[in-house]
Design a protein around this motif. Sequence first.
Motif, PDB file in Angstrom:
ATOM      1  N   GLU A 181      58.783  37.163  49.090  1.00  0.00           N
ATOM      2  CA  GLU A 181      57.455  37.187  48.468  1.00  0.00           C
ATOM      3  C   GLU A 181      56.903  38.611  48.401  1.00  0.00           C
ATOM      4  N   ASN A 182      57.097  39.367  49.466  1.00  0.00           N
ATOM      5  CA  ASN A 182      56.632  40.755  49.467  1.00  0.00           C
ATOM      6  C   ASN A 182      57.357  41.577  48.401  1.00  0.00           C
TER       7      ASN A 182
ATOM      8  N   LEU B 210      57.519  43.943  42.835  1.00  0.00           N
ATOM      9  CA  LEU B 210      58.104  43.994  41.500  1.00  0.00           C
ATOM     10  C   LEU B 210      57.060  43.728  40.419  1.00  0.00           C
ATOM     11  N   LEU B 211      56.013  42.973  40.776  1.00  0.00           N
ATOM     12  CA  LEU B 211      54.929  42.713  39.833  1.00  0.00           C
ATOM     13  C   LEU B 211      53.903  43.850  39.799  1.00  0.00           C
ATOM     14  N   GLY B 212      54.110  44.858  40.646  1.00  0.00           N
ATOM     15  CA  GLY B 212      53.207  46.000  40.653  1.00  0.00           C
ATOM     16  C   GLY B 212      52.099  45.912  41.673  1.00  0.00           C
ATOM     17  N   HIS B 213      52.175  44.974  42.610  1.00  0.00           N
ATOM     18  CA  HIS B 213      51.144  44.821  43.631  1.00  0.00           C
ATOM     19  C   HIS B 213      51.630  45.438  44.957  1.00  0.00           C
TER      20      HIS B 213
ATOM     21  N   THR C 250      51.534  51.368  49.889  1.00  0.00           N
ATOM     22  CA  THR C 250      52.229  51.732  51.126  1.00  0.00           C
ATOM     23  C   THR C 250      53.697  52.090  50.894  1.00  0.00           C
ATOM     24  N   CYS C 251      54.129  52.031  49.634  1.00  0.00           N
ATOM     25  CA  CYS C 251      55.548  52.289  49.344  1.00  0.00           C
ATOM     26  C   CYS C 251      55.816  53.791  49.305  1.00  0.00           C
TER      27      CYS C 251
ATOM     28  N   ILE D 148      62.556  50.099  43.542  1.00  0.00           N
ATOM     29  CA  ILE D 148      61.909  49.067  42.730  1.00  0.00           C
ATOM     30  C   ILE D 148      62.152  49.329  41.250  1.00  0.00           C
ATOM     31  N   ASP D 149      62.072  50.611  40.853  1.00  0.00           N
ATOM     32  CA  ASP D 149      62.321  50.973  39.454  1.00  0.00           C
ATOM     33  C   ASP D 149      63.740  50.620  39.042  1.00  0.00           C
TER      34      ASP D 149
END
Length: 220
Positions: free
Chosen positions: A113-114, A119-122, A126-127, A135-136
């Motif tokens: 879920e995290n 991946l949805l941009g949320h 903290t990344c 992610i990209d």
Amino acid sequence: MFLKLCRGKMVRGKVQMKRIENASSRQVTFSKRRNGLLKKAYELSVLCDAEVALIIFSQKGRLYEFSSSNMQKTIQKYMELTKERNSGMEVEQHMQHLKHEASFLAKNIELVENSHRKLLGHNLGTCSMEELHEIDNQLEKSLRNIRSRKSQLFKEEIEKLQAKEKFLLEENERLSQKVKMKQRQALEKQREIGSCSQSAQSSEVVTELFIGLPTTRNGS
């Protein structure tokens, strides 16, 4: 076996717990210990009103036993209680295993879920740079997979439509041949009917010519 002096008295020392190598000594020790064990079992059953069952097999396989009641009933009781205890232990172990699996799945679900939210941009604050780069890359890979799947679906749909078109053309050709055959049969039938009708008319004409009395030209 050894002796030691304690409080001015000579007492027997501790026996080292290992197999007695001498066969005669081993047999003597077995007889003494066996009798002592059987005596203790009897005393325990009488003094404490306990149900005691004792089974001993010698090295040569000879059986020695003691039972304060019925040996078979005591063994049966033991088997039943052992089965219940083992069943309880199995259930407990199974429950522990299920709890462990549930905890493991909950952690995996939380991670998925995290990752999905990221991946949805949320939750990108903290990344780190490396995580954003990862992610990209995942998004690029997902897009490639989506486009590839989309192309595959288009291709399969076109092949289905082409196959359907071919089937419809073949079916149309078959129906056309069937219609032509029926038309040909109908035309041949009409021809046969016409031919029969002409034959019947010819027969009627000939019949009319020969019906009635012959007449003379002078009216006599």
